[in-house]
Each structure stands twice: as structure tokens, then as C-alpha cells.
Design an enzyme around this catalytic site. Structure first.
Site, PDB file in Angstrom:
ATOM      1  CG  ASP A  31      17.086   0.550  14.457  1.00 40.01           C
ATOM      2  OD1 ASP A  31      15.934   0.427  13.971  1.00 40.01           O
ATOM      3  OD2 ASP A  31      17.355   0.443  15.659  1.00 40.01           O
ATOM      4  CD  GLU A  33      17.672  -1.690   4.542  1.00 38.28           C
ATOM      5  OE1 GLU A  33      17.010  -1.665   3.521  1.00 38.28           O
ATOM      6  OE2 GLU A  33      17.642  -2.637   5.366  1.00 38.28           O
ATOM      7  CB  SER A  80     -14.975  19.273  27.220  1.00 39.82           C
ATOM      8  OG  SER A  80     -16.009  19.805  27.974  1.00 39.82           O
ATOM      9  CE  LYS A 113     -12.481  11.897  29.810  1.00 32.57           C
ATOM     10  NZ  LYS A 113     -11.254  12.605  30.010  1.00 32.57           N
ATOM     11  CD  GLU A 172      -6.474  13.548  25.400  1.00 35.54           C
ATOM     12  OE1 GLU A 172      -7.274  13.948  24.518  1.00 35.54           O
ATOM     13  OE2 GLU A 172      -6.575  13.860  26.596  1.00 35.54           O
ATOM     14  CE1 TYR A 224     -10.413  12.978  21.025  1.00 33.39           C
ATOM     15  CE2 TYR A 224      -8.714  11.685  22.125  1.00 33.39           C
ATOM     16  CZ  TYR A 224      -9.406  12.881  21.968  1.00 33.39           C
ATOM     17  OH  TYR A 224      -9.092  13.950  22.746  1.00 33.39           O
ATOM     18  CE  LYS A 287     -15.478   9.819  20.952  1.00 32.45           C
ATOM     19  NZ  LYS A 287     -14.199   9.763  20.247  1.00 32.45           N
ATOM     20  CE  LYS A 311     -12.739  12.315  35.031  1.00 27.83           C
ATOM     21  NZ  LYS A 311     -11.648  13.094  34.469  1.00 27.83           N
ATOM     22  CB  CYS A 406      12.780  23.526  60.382  1.00 26.45           C
ATOM     23  SG  CYS A 406      13.762  22.513  59.261  1.00 26.45           S
TER      24      CYS A 406
HETATM   25  S1  IVH Z   1     -13.989  12.681  21.995  1.00 31.15           S
HETATM   26  C1  IVH Z   1     -16.874  15.952  20.837  1.00 31.15           C
HETATM   27  N1  IVH Z   1     -12.606  10.546  22.627  1.00 31.15           N
HETATM   28  O1  IVH Z   1     -11.447  13.853  27.028  1.00 31.15           O
HETATM   29  C2  IVH Z   1     -16.035  14.826  21.292  1.00 31.15           C
HETATM   30  N2  IVH Z   1     -12.196  12.558  23.850  1.00 31.15           N
HETATM   31  O2  IVH Z   1     -13.612  15.276  28.607  1.00 31.15           O
HETATM   32  C3  IVH Z   1     -14.665  15.241  21.644  1.00 31.15           C
HETATM   33  N3  IVH Z   1     -10.418  12.358  25.520  1.00 31.15           N
HETATM   34  O3  IVH Z   1     -11.338  17.036  25.584  1.00 31.15           O
HETATM   35  C4  IVH Z   1     -13.867  14.350  22.455  1.00 31.15           C
HETATM   36  N4  IVH Z   1      -9.912  10.243  25.124  1.00 31.15           N
HETATM   37  O4  IVH Z   1      -9.206  15.600  25.512  1.00 31.15           O
HETATM   38  C5  IVH Z   1     -12.849  11.840  22.896  1.00 31.15           C
HETATM   39  N5  IVH Z   1     -11.434   8.585  23.037  1.00 31.15           N
HETATM   40  C6  IVH Z   1     -11.653   9.877  23.302  1.00 31.15           C
HETATM   41  C7  IVH Z   1     -10.936  10.584  24.294  1.00 31.15           C
HETATM   42  C8  IVH Z   1     -11.252  11.920  24.550  1.00 31.15           C
HETATM   43  C9  IVH Z   1      -9.621  11.318  25.840  1.00 31.15           C
HETATM   44  C10 IVH Z   1     -10.348  13.687  26.179  1.00 31.15           C
HETATM   45  C11 IVH Z   1     -10.365  14.855  25.245  1.00 31.15           C
HETATM   46  C12 IVH Z   1     -11.562  15.659  25.618  1.00 31.15           C
HETATM   47  C13 IVH Z   1     -11.864  15.204  27.007  1.00 31.15           C
HETATM   48  C14 IVH Z   1     -13.343  15.317  27.279  1.00 31.15           C
END
Ligand code: IVH
Length: 676
Positions: A31, A33, A80, A113, A172, A224, A287, A311, A406
Site C-alpha cells: 500500500d 509503495e 432487458s 444474475k 452491473e 457481462y 445465454k 429468478k 399512537c
Molecule cells: S445480460 C441482452 N447478464 O438483469 C442481454 N444481465 O432482467 C442483457 N443482469 O437489465 C442483459 N446479471 O441489469 C445480463 N449476467 C447478467 C446479468 C444481467 C444481472 C441484469 C441486467 C439486466 C437485467 C435483465
């Protein structure tokens, strides 16, 4: 080596050490340095203002200039994701992808997520040039200044790597649990409202008007999604690995899955283990990995067909409701709280849960003795989400009704139109409300009696030493030595800062007395318009309504406040103790409306006044200080070493640049040479 070369070398070096420390978690220097190198760079940059760079590692500390966020269109819309909540829906997504790809094999990249707020970062030639919030997906707020303080976001990428000349990377912004706990502990000590969860804290912080605050709050970021014309890889996974090499923080918990079974395993694993992560997550993102396959699947209007979010279910537990109690907050809001038999939930023992307000209590229809379901979602405070069964004994009883008086002072509760909470209206008689008013009075933006904290105020109140804020000015050393057990030094400090508060300017006294709806800005406006407490106390509704920025709600509230004998007496007592009840001679003289309607940007280093003083001067003369240059900017008040980006922008938009001497002449009413 020239000083210029050394500056460049130090910047590269510090960026790399920063990355090693914050992203890789494996520093290669100590730290001390690091600090030495940083100091050397700061020193050289001071000597060479012409080489200033907003992406220099020295800029991570932020600035206390107000940020006025500009809204800027996204170069590619920020979509989203569609949400799923169970295996069935995940399997349907998988099938849709398989069908869409006509049987072609595919892989799915599984990711956490992150539960924060999304950000889009723009890089040109390896330099961070812009950071935008998601906004409405089409345009977002420019939060670049604040983002520059986040240590895990690279400001400048190492040269000679395979990143394209222009690209965007999305991710994020988060507040890790440790920063979140520290922030809330601090807010609690200062009597400020707590953030309910790290997401709110991150979002509140990123939208802060003051980047120095952001720098202190310990935000973090995970990236991401890489976008751009010439990005290196053919797959999402490869691209994120490349981004990690360039210096971005990319999660280590990404995994490629080739079957639905592997996806389920990933989901199950993180559903169980996510509580061990340093940051909040609320699900999994899936994805399709190949970019070619992503393109062939395409998008719907709202979200891509190649990705989906799963979720997590909030963790639930079942226990017995023992009692409903009611807490009266400092604003008078009454919150119902459930006391329950202790139960384990998401790693902690839960005994209490908030019931929010009367509507929630009614909707749940709870009876003492019921088996209830408790849930911990993104919020730190658990909540009761439903009733599992009603105990036999309580079967015939009516559900618990919300209290009407109250619990502290027995005054009938009121419910203001449009608000969910019930309030105790007994501002001057109910202890938690009295304490709330005193805490507001001493707070930093009001009288700034900073040696007194909420706990000491509580203590003095319990001892009967104070009943309102005016009593503070009547405290003596002998009185205070008793409750604090004889800490003379501490007591003297407290008395001294109470004395010093008598110099606090009138507009802050007006804010401190706590007239409902009169916040800092309204107090300033009223103080400047009327000049004294007396004039405000006798002002008519009509005259107040003529003032820009004062509407009926504020005006009526001021009238109501001074209509009460008790309030007038309180203000008189403050006056008798010597608090400022009018604008000072200096303030009066300093005022004009020469800058009315003008938006002014301040940039650079000044000789005659500090930046803050210039800000005050602008306001005193009716102008508005804004953070960034746009077409709406009237002129730039420029000192030495104005930022090169600002200079370029001002020149491009043809906005006048004024030096401080001309500015001072202008507000003094002297014509400047230019205007002759
Ligand atoms: S990908 C087109 N990857 O979740 C793809 N989103 O409900 C764009 N989020 O708006 C999003 N972790 O804010 C992606 N590993 C992740 C994520 C992520 C959190 C959030 C992000 C997005 C929302 C979608």
C-alpha cells in the site's frame, strides 16, 4: 525521461496495480509503495496541468462538484431479459432455442444474475469515454464522473491488446455486502434512513450528485456483455474471457452447458450457495453462446430470444406469530412489526418481521398464534408473506385490527391522502417525533452541531435536559457532566459546537426549524426572497406564491407553522439565544438577479475564490450551476487548467468561456470589455 513520459509511465503502472489489487485481488506491491507512486503522479500532474486527463488514476477520488446528469441516447438499445421462475419455464426456453436453431447443436452460457443496476461503458482507443445508466433502455443518464471512481472499472486499457478501437461493454454496478453494511451502520449512527437493500444503495450512490461521495461508498462492477463492430470472438464466453484479459472484472462463475440437465445443476448449485457470495444475486442468466446463433434467433421488441433470466425463489420459513407491536419512527410514521418464534432463514435467526402498514396487516388477516410464512428476498428485513394456518384457539377470533392511537402518546393516528403509513401527528408532544425534530435541527445541512449524535440527544432527552432544540442553547457544563459520567473534554466540545452554530447562516436556521415541506432549497429561496424570519412569519400566501419555486403546499405549510403560538415561541427563544434570524449584511449586498435564467458550468482552478464560493456567488445572483456543458449552457466560468474535454465541447458548441476576473466584474455590475 521527461516529466511527460514519467506521467504516462506512472499512469500505466498505477492502472495495472489498481487492476491487480481490485480485480485480481492479488496486489504485487504494498500500500505504501502504491501511495508513493500516486503522490508522485499527483505532484507531476499539478506541475503539468496541460497534461490533465479525466482517466488518470488520480481522478478516482471523485470531486464534490455537483453532477447534473445529462440524458444521452444509447448507441444500441439496452434491452432487458424475459423472466422465468421454475424449471418448466427454463425447459420451454431451451426447447424454443432448439426449435429456432432447427436441431443445430448449441451451448448455453450460464451466469449469475447480479442484483444491482445495469451500466453501459463506452471505450474509444482503450479509454473510458462514457458511462450511461439503462434509463428507459433507449436513453440513459451520463454517470461517467461517478463511474470513474469505481476501482474495478478500468479507465484506460493497457496498450497493444486485441480490443477494437470502439466498443461498448455492459454490466452491473453493485454494492458488496461489506460496503452495504458499513454504509447502513454509518447512516444509522447519523440518524439517516437506511437503504433497504444493496441494489437501492448502489443506485442511490451512482446517482449521487457528488462523485467524492461515490468514491467513498465502495461500489463494485461485474461486466457481462460485450458489443461492438470488431469484437474478437465468435462466442459470448470467449468475448468475456477477452474482456477479462483487457482488465474488466468478469465473473469467475460463468459456465458453459451443453444440456438442459447441466443448466439445472448450475441453477441448483447457486440456489443453495449464493449466500456465500460477497454480492447480492437474484437469479441466473442463460445465454446462447454462439454469436451467429444469437443473431439467427434474434430479438422480440423487448428482449432477446437467445437469453433468459431465471429468478431465485426467495427463501421461506414457517413459524408462529406471537405478537404484533407498533414502532413510531422519527417522522411519526407507525410501522407494525411481528414478533415470532425464532426460526432459521437464509443463514440467520429471524424473530421479527416488518408488516409495513395497515393495508398489509389487513390483507394478511393475521391472528396471534397463527403459523406464518416468512421470506427474505432482496431486502435485509424479513417479511411475512402469508399465513400457513390459523391456530385452533384463534379460529373464531377476528383478524388483528390496526391500532387507532399512537402507542407512545395515545394521540389518534392520522393517514394522509395518498400515503400508506399512519402517522402520529403529535409533533411537539410525542417523544420519538421530538427526538426526530432535534436530530434534524442538529444535522449537518441544518445547524451542523456535529459533536452531538442521536444517542447523546436521546440520553439528554431521557434525563429531562432537553425538550426541544432551543433547550440546547441553555445547557450548562455542570448539567452535562452528570449523564456522560464526567467526560469534561467531550462536554466542552459539545457546548462549543452548540455555541458555534449561532453563526450558521439564516437560510439554514430556517431549514433547521423543520417546517414541513420546507427543504434546503425552499429555505434558501424563502430566505433570499424575504431576508428575515420576521418577514417570512408575516408573509401572505399570495406573496409567497409569486416566488419562483414556492408552490401552495410549501406556502400553506409556512403559514400553518407560524400560525401556531408554540412555534412562534420556539423561534423567539432561538432568536434570544443569538441564532441568525436574517440574511447577513454581506449576503444582502451580494445579491442580484444578474445571472437570472443563466446555466453556468465551472471548470478549472481559480485564484480569487474556491469553487464552492463561486457556486454560492452564482446562486446569489440568481444563476444556476450545472455540471456538464450542453447547448443549454450560458457560459463556462473557467479557471486555469480547464479540462480538455470540456474545453473542446464548449468550443464545438460555441459557448462563451469567461475568466474569473470578467465574471467578478460582471456580477458586480461592471461592464466587461466583451460587452462594451
Ligand atoms: S445480460 C441482452 N447478464 O438483469 C442481454 N444481465 O432482467 C442483457 N443482469 O437489465 C442483459 N446479471 O441489469 C445480463 N449476467 C447478467 C446479468 C444481467 C444481472 C441484469 C441486467 C439486466 C437485467 C435483465
Amino acid at each position: 525521461m521527461t516529466e511527460e513520459e514519467r506521467i504516462r509511465e506512472l499512469r500505466e503502472l498505477l492502472h495495472r496495480h489498481n487492476y491487480n489489487y481490485y480485480v485480481l485481488n492479488s496486489p504485487t506491491i504494498g500500500d505504501h509503495e502504491f501511495d508513493l507512486l500516486m503522490h508522485e503522479l499527483q505532484h507531476l500532474e499539478e506541475l503539468h496541468p496541460e497534461l490533465s486527463d479525466p482517466n488518470s488514476p488520480t481522478q478516482r477520488v471523485g470531486s464534490d462538484l455537483a453532477n447534473d446528469f445529462q440524458t444521452i441516447p444509447h448507441s444500441r438499445p439496452m434491452l432487458s431479459l424475459a423472466n422465468t421462475y421454475n424449471r418448466q419455464e427454463v425447459s420451454e426456453f431451451y426447447q424454443r432455442v432448439a426449435d429456432g436453431l432447427h436441431g443445430e447443436p448449441f451451448q448455453v452460457c450460464c451466469e449469475l444474475k447480479f442484483d444491482g443496476l445495469s451500466i453501459s461503458l463506452h471505450y474509444e482507443e482503450g479509454q473510458l469515454v462514457r458511462a450511461l445508466t439503462r434509463g428507459d433502455g433507449v436513453q440513459g443518464d451520463d454517470v461517467t464522473q461517478n463511474v470513474r471512481t469505481i476501482r474495478t472499472i478500468p479507465l484506460s486499457l493497457p496498450q497493444s491488446m486485441d480490443y477494437p478501437p470502439e466498443f461498448e461493454i455492459r454490466g452491473e454496478v453493485l454494492m458488496p455486502w461489506t460496503s452495504f453494511d458499513r454504509l447502513n451502520a454509518q447512516r444509522e449512527a447519523e440518524g439517516e434512513q437506511l437503504f433497504a437493500n444493496p441494489r437501492n444503495a448502489a443506485s442511490g450512490t451512482l446517482k449521487s450528485k457528488n462523485s467524492a461521495t461515490v468514491a467513498q461508498r465502495g461500489l463494485d462492477a461485474y461486466l457481462y456483455y460485450l458489443l461492438g463492430e470488431n469484437i474478437p470472438g465468435d462466442s459470448h464466453y470467449e468475448n468475456l474471457q477477452a474482456a477479462r484479459r483487457w482488465g474488466f472484472q468478469v465473473s469467475e462463475h460463468m459456465k458453459l452447458a451443453s444440456t438442459l440437465q447441466e443448466i439445472y445443476e448450475y441453477i441448483d448449485y447457486w440456489d443453495k450457495n449464493r449466500s456465500s457470495l460477497p454480492i447480492a444475486t437474484d437469479g441466473i442468466v442463460l445465454k446462447v453462446n454462439s454469436l451467429a446463433q444469437q443473431r439467427s434467433l434474434g430479438m422480440t421488441a423487448k428482449s432477446p430470444r437467445w437469453a433468459i433470466a431465471y429468478k431465485f425463489q426467495a427463501e421461506q420459513a414457517q413459524t408462529t406469530l406471537r405478537q404484533i407491536v407498533y414502532q413510531v419512527g422519527r417522522t411519526g410514521a407507525v410501522t407494525p412489526v411481528a414478533n415470532m418464534d425464532p426460526v432459521q432463514l437464509a443463514g440467520t435467526t429471524v424473530r421479527r418481521a416488518t408488516l409495513h402498514n395497515a393495508d398489509v396487516v389487513q390483507a394478511l388477516g393475521l391472528r396471534v398464534g397463527d403459523q406464518v410464512l416468512v421470506e427474505k428476498g432482496g431486502e435485509i428485513i424479513p417479511k411475512i408473506v402469508g399465513r400457513a394456518e390459523t391456530s385452533e384457539a384463534a379460529e373464531d377470533e377476528a383478524p388483528t385490527a390496526f391500532i387507532t392511537r399512537c402507542p407512545v402518546c395515545q394521540t389518534p393516528l392520522v393517514r394522509y391522502e395518498g400515503e400508506a403509513a399512519h402517522y402520529c401527528p403529535n409533533e411537539n408532544g410525542c417523544p420519538p417525533l421530538i427526538l426526530g425534530r432535534i436530530e434534524h435541527f442538529i444535522s449537518r445541512k441544518a445547524m451542523n452541531i456535529n459533536s452531538l449524535g442521536p444517542e447523546t440527544v436521546d440520553e439528554y432527552f431521557r434525563q429531562g435536559l432537553i425538550r426541544d432544540a432551543a433547550d440546547l442553547y441553555e445547557l450548562s457544563e455542570e448539567q452535562l457532566l452528570r449523564p456522560t459520567g464526567g467526560d469534561q473534554k467531550g462536554v466542552r466540545k459539545i457546548l462549543q459546537s452548540i455555541q458555534e452554530s449561532k453563526q450558521v447562516p439564516f437560510e439554514r436556521v430556517l431549514y433547521a426549524i423543520g417546517i414541513r415541506f420546507v427543504g434546503e432549497i425552499a429555505a434558501k429561496t424563502l430566505a433570499r426572497s424575504y431576508g428575515s424570519m420576521e418577514a417570512i412569519a408575516s408573509a401572505s400566501l399570495e406573496s409567497m406564491l409569486e416566488i419562483n419555486g414556492i408552490g401552495t403546499v410549501i406556502a400553506q405549510s409556512v403559514i400553518d407553522y407560524f400560525a401556531e403560538e408554540r412555534n412562534r415561541r420556539f423561534v423567539e427563544r432561538l432568536r434570544s439565544h443569538g441564532l441568525q434570524m436574517a440574511l447577513s449584511q454581506e449576503q444582502l449586498q451580494a445579491q442580484s438577479d444578474r445571472l437570472a435564467g443563466r446555466s453556468i458550468v465551472i471548470s478549472g482552478v481559480f485564484h480569487h475564490h474556491s469553487r464552492d464560493e463561486y457556486k454560492t456567488l452564482i446562486e446569489q445572483h440568481g444563476g444556476k450551476n450545472v455540471g456538464s456543458i450542453s447547448r443549454a449552457t450560458s457560459f463556462v466560468l473557467a479557471g486555469d487548467n480547464m479540462g480538455p474535454a470540456k474545453l473542446e465541447k464548449a468550443q464545438k458548441l460555441g459557448i462563451e468561456i469567461m475568466n474569473e476576473d470578467d465574471f467578478l466584474r460582471m456580477i458586480a455590475g461592471e461592464e466587461t470589455e466583451k460587452n462594451d
